[in-house]
Design an enzyme around this catalytic site. Sequence first.
Site, PDB file in Angstrom:
ATOM      1  CB  SER A   1     -11.176   4.057   8.305  1.00  0.00           C
ATOM      2  OG  SER A   1     -10.768   3.158   8.629  1.00  0.00           O
TER       3      SER A   1
ATOM      4  CG  HIS B   1      -6.707   4.648  -1.247  1.00  0.00           C
ATOM      5  ND1 HIS B   1      -5.229   4.408  -0.511  1.00  0.00           N
ATOM      6  CD2 HIS B   1      -6.759   4.250  -2.612  1.00  0.00           C
ATOM      7  CE1 HIS B   1      -3.648   3.737  -1.548  1.00  0.00           C
ATOM      8  NE2 HIS B   1      -5.156   3.544  -2.447  1.00  0.00           N
TER       9      HIS B   1
ATOM     10  CG  HIS C   1      -4.367   8.604   3.222  1.00  0.00           C
ATOM     11  ND1 HIS C   1      -4.134   8.947   2.475  1.00  0.00           N
ATOM     12  CD2 HIS C   1      -4.823   6.716   3.227  1.00  0.00           C
ATOM     13  CE1 HIS C   1      -3.855   8.321   1.567  1.00  0.00           C
ATOM     14  NE2 HIS C   1      -4.070   7.393   1.733  1.00  0.00           N
TER      15      HIS C   1
ATOM     16  CB  THR D   1      -7.666   4.969  10.874  1.00  0.00           C
ATOM     17  OG1 THR D   1      -6.230   5.116  10.056  1.00  0.00           O
ATOM     18  CG2 THR D   1      -7.960   5.104  11.900  1.00  0.00           C
TER      19      THR D   1
ATOM     20  CG  ASP E   1      -1.920   1.003   0.590  1.00  0.00           C
ATOM     21  OD1 ASP E   1      -2.515   1.560   0.171  1.00  0.00           O
ATOM     22  OD2 ASP E   1      -2.758   1.726   2.357  1.00  0.00           O
TER      23      ASP E   1
END
Length: 281
Positions: A209, A206, A178, A231, A81
């Site tokens: 979370s 992406h 992120h 996360t 990743d």
Amino acid sequence: MLVTSKEMILKAQAGNYAVGAFNIENMEMAMAAVKAAEDLHAPIILQTTPGTVDYATLELYFANVKAIADMVKVPVAIHLDHGSSFELAMQALHAGYTSIMIDGSHLPFDENVAVSRRVVDACKPNNIPVEAELGKVGGKEDKLDGGSNNPYTEPAEAKEFVAQTDVDFLAIAVGTIHGIYKGEPKIDMDRLSEIRQVVDVPLVLHGTSGVPDELVREAIKRGICKVNYATDLRIAYTKGARANLEDDKVIDPKKYGEAGMKEVYALVADKIKVVGSDNKA
């Protein structure tokens, strides 16, 4: 069984669902995630970031995942990743990784094309699929700092990028970040649909979370075929482990490891259902 990510993601694209890609930090998280996939008959991708492999090594994570995958019948892929350089991507390829991401999103367009194409050319003879990123997903996670006020992916640039690089999958920036959200997550669904209309390869989301499940489902309807979770897994594992660490009598690492695994299992099982990959193995 350990496989590449290509077939499972192409099947997801054809079937209008997505494959869950889950970032792992240790053996326990890998075991729990694969167990959830096995019980739900789902394909699964396990991922490691540059920061994670700095903690151990590519070879150590690969060995863990390979051993776990060999014990189940559902397809399991191990993915690098946010590969931060051509060199790291090649190290992952040589270590046995079955899926590679090169992240040149911080570079000018031409330089992103060049490094992504270089990785594709190296991986193609080995039949290892490559994911790249265009636009920039913001936020902070691990050693990744996407910053703020990041450019979204432009549909016309996405079309040109895919044509020039021949990447297998494209991670796009449509509003996710992120790490932990400070406000309400927002996804530019219209932009996602526009990108889908001009790009044939599977699209990757992406920074998922913390994103409400209904938004994830809508993004999948509009063309997302791979959904990343990182996360949330860290939070889940830590929640389970921390509850046991409060007891001074618990000195066996297996005790809090098992508690962390229970939380990760529940989370991964839930997200597999959200992305619609259950009973697709």
